[in-house]
Write a protein that holds these residues in place. Structure first.
Motif, PDB file in Angstrom:
ATOM      1  N   TYR A  59       3.363 -47.368   2.714  1.00 43.16           N
ATOM      2  CA  TYR A  59       2.445 -46.281   2.393  1.00 43.16           C
ATOM      3  C   TYR A  59       0.989 -46.735   2.418  1.00 43.16           C
ATOM      4  CZ  TYR A  59       5.413 -42.296   1.603  1.00 43.16           C
ATOM      5  OH  TYR A  59       6.244 -41.219   1.809  1.00 43.16           O
ATOM      6  N   THR A 104       7.693 -38.442   7.505  1.00 50.18           N
ATOM      7  CA  THR A 104       8.515 -39.488   6.894  1.00 50.18           C
ATOM      8  C   THR A 104       9.824 -38.894   6.391  1.00 50.18           C
ATOM      9  OG1 THR A 104       7.811 -39.269   4.571  1.00 50.18           O
ATOM     10  CG2 THR A 104       6.358 -40.499   6.026  1.00 50.18           C
ATOM     11  N   VAL A 134      11.856 -39.482  -1.483  1.00 44.73           N
ATOM     12  CA  VAL A 134      10.417 -39.689  -1.370  1.00 44.73           C
ATOM     13  C   VAL A 134       9.908 -40.199  -2.715  1.00 44.73           C
ATOM     14  CG1 VAL A 134       8.186 -38.571  -1.039  1.00 44.73           C
ATOM     15  CG2 VAL A 134      10.126 -37.927   0.404  1.00 44.73           C
ATOM     16  N   GLN A 188       6.668 -35.029   4.386  1.00 39.20           N
ATOM     17  CA  GLN A 188       7.645 -35.907   3.758  1.00 39.20           C
ATOM     18  C   GLN A 188       8.964 -35.169   3.524  1.00 39.20           C
ATOM     19  OE1 GLN A 188       4.513 -36.865   0.683  1.00 39.20           O
ATOM     20  NE2 GLN A 188       5.395 -38.910   0.898  1.00 39.20           N
TER      21      GLN A 188
END
Length: 570
Positions: free
Chosen positions: A340, A355, A360, A369
């Protein structure tokens, strides 16, 4: 049949008390035998049962054993390093930590013949223990203050109103099970206080653990678990029920593991998520909470702990338009934070970043995400296939753990996308072997992977109490320092412990092996070279392995040699 009974002879200390006129010989023998049968300290027995003057006993013991005598009333209770020794050991052995000097821990005892106390505490702390003699009544008073302070802290914990911590899901939880939530206010306050304490201490995990005769709560701080509370066993089930309500689990289900999530907000515009998991055990349900705090986890690249050449290699790979960057290491080694940090550098309005993770852990605006969900079929591979139809520039996969995910990730890296992901291997060269085991052909590995970075997290020495440490040249050579580093006379430091840290450490720093895939390493991959051959080539190219990188941190005074031994041992 006649059985013989072993006669317990009085100790030399008992005989000295007789010579000093403190107790008659026949009574000394009987007192010594009774104290032994009760498994009680001889000194404590003399003070409590024989009502002897503990001041005169302490003087006699100091002369007999050659142990220094200290007036415990002259010691400030707030200055005692109580965090160094488990509370149960202090109470069981009646040995009070006084202070540390280097790797030596000095303990206040009233009976210096109690070698078991010194041995067990030394084994538990990893320190050399020394006895300081104190009067029994003063030691008993100090231990009683400890118990009272612990009980007072527990009482305050149950009675404190936490106005600055708001449970954003409280209304929904109350609708889910109003009876549990309305009439059990002390439990609600207790759980909230534990969660806030974990946030304040920077803990990464909280463990609620029930056992047959006790219950304990532990925090994982700087990678190690520490006991912080022992709530009464009868309330263990109520604590679990409260946590299940907060995380929206089925409170009636106790037979199977469950997963949930808690979202808390403090009064400082800071939101903290807790990932919650329950596990049925023989004595009840164990609950583990993982703290997911984006504000605390995301740091700048300069704070990760890179050496200058490692940071340059990392940034060079991150700035490429396509290819793959892999970060490897065990669970809890900081891989997600490193990835990150790279995404934060790449996060611009003109770039599409997606992602997929399980789950998460760090929320970042501007990035798409996705949480993996096996129940719905949303696997890493399925998410990657969907991403490739979403006009992506940069993709991040939480972990490459199966051949399908590995194949899609490599193809994405070869078709103009930058792919970041993690693997579970011990070091960077072994990651190439792992990709091969997942069915990726050597030519695809060589053409797609740009950088592999192995990492660990080492505890930082507390700058307030660390002490210089001199080690023989032979010890330094055996540890891995080369002759040039030893010639530079590095100043090593060791952990001590004070009120500002935990056992001499505060915070953590990354230890890295940053291996770019050079042309020479690429040729080795194509030729089917193994991890040892690739590691040797990386060494020739100046890539420091994890051990060497850790020793640099030791020489710089950032961490200790003991800590590097702990995290890089084979």
């Amino acid at each position: 049949m006649v059985t013989s009974r072993r006669v317990l002879e009085p100790s030399s200390f008992a005989r000295r008390l007789v010579r000093d006129g403190l107790i008659p010989a026949e009574r000394a023998e009987q007192a010594y035998r009774e104290a032994h049968e009760r498994r009680q300290s001889f000194v404590r027995y003399l003070v409590e049962e024989e009502h002897l003057d503990d001041g005169r006993i302490a003087l006699a013991a100091a002369a007999e054993f050659g142990v220094p005598l200290l007036d415990l009333d002259a010691v400030e209770h707030a200055d005692l390093p109580l965090n160094l020794v488990d509370e149960k050991l202090v109470s069981r052995h009646r040995a009070l930590p006084l202070f540390c000097r280097g790797n030596r821990l000095f303990l206040a005892v009233s009976d210096p013949a109690n070698h078991q106390a010194l041995d067990e505490i030394g084994f538990a702390t990893g320190l050399v223990t020394n006895a300081i003699l104190v009067e029994e009544t003063k030691l008993a008073a100090a231990l009683a203050r400890l118990v009272k302070a612990r009980d007072r802290a527990m009482s305050e914990l149950l009675d404190t109103d936490l106005d600055d911590l708001a449970d954003v899901s409280a209304e929904e939880a109350q609708r889910h099970d109003p009876e549990l939530n309305v009439d059990d206010a002390p439990i609600v306050r207790y759980v909230n206080q534990i969660l806030m304490e974990a946030i304040d201490r920077g803990a990464s995990d909280i463990h609620f653990e029930p056992y047959e005769k006790y219950c304990r709560i532990r925090f994982r701080q700087d990678g190690l678990l520490r006991e912080i509370a022992h709530p009464p066993v009868p309330i263990a089930a109520r604590l679990v029920a409260r946590l299940k309500v907060m995380s929206r689990m089925d409170i009636a289900e106790h037979r199977v593991p469950q997963d949930g999530r808690i979202k808390l907000e403090s009064g400082h515009d800071r939101a903290i998520d807790f990932r919650v998991n329950t596990l049925p055990t023989v004595h009840g349900e164990k609950v583990v909470l993982r703290l997911l705090d984006a504000a605390a986890d995301l740091v700048g690249i300069d704070q990760l702990g890179f050496e200058p050449e490692q940071q340059a290699a990392f940034l060079s790979a991150v700035r490429k338009a396509y290819g793959m960057i892999l970060v490897t290491g065990p669970t809890g080694s900081g891989k997600t934070v490193s990835l990150y940090t790279a995404l934060d550098l790449l996060n611009r309005p003109e770039v599409n970043i997606s992602t997929v993770e399980d789950p998460v852990e760090i929320r970042m605006p501007g990035i798409n995400q996705v949480n993996m969900n096996l129940k719905t079929g949303l696997t890493f591979a399925a998410a990657l296939r969907a991403f490739l139809r979403q006009d992506p520039d940069i993709l991040m996969v939480g972990e490459i753990r199966d051949p399908e995910t590995a194949e899609i990730a490599v193809k994405a890296a070869q078709t103009g996308h930058l792919v970041l992901s993690t693997l579970h291997t011990n070091d960077a060269p072994q990651s190439l072997t792992r990709l091969g085991n997942l069915g990726i052909p050597p030519y695809n590995i060589a053409s797609s992977v740009h950088l592999i970075m192995a990492q660990r997290l080492a505890r930082r020495l507390c700058p307030q109490c660390r002490e210089p440490e001199r080690l023989p040249r032979e010890t330094l050579l055996e540890a891995g320092f080369d002759a040039a580093a030893i010639a530079a006379a590095p100043t090593l430091h060791r952990a001590v412990g004070c009120g500002h840290c935990t056992n001499g450490y505060r915070g953590r720093v990354g230890i890295f092996q940053t291996m770019p895939i050079s042309e020479a390493i690429g040729r080795l991959i194509l030729a089917g070279g193994n991890a040892l051959e690739i590691a040797e080539q990386a060494r020739r190219e100046g890539v420091a392995n994890l051990r060497e990188s850790g020793l640099r941190k030791v020489a710089a005074g950032i961490t200790s040699l003991e800590e590097i031994d702990r995290i890089t041992k084979d």
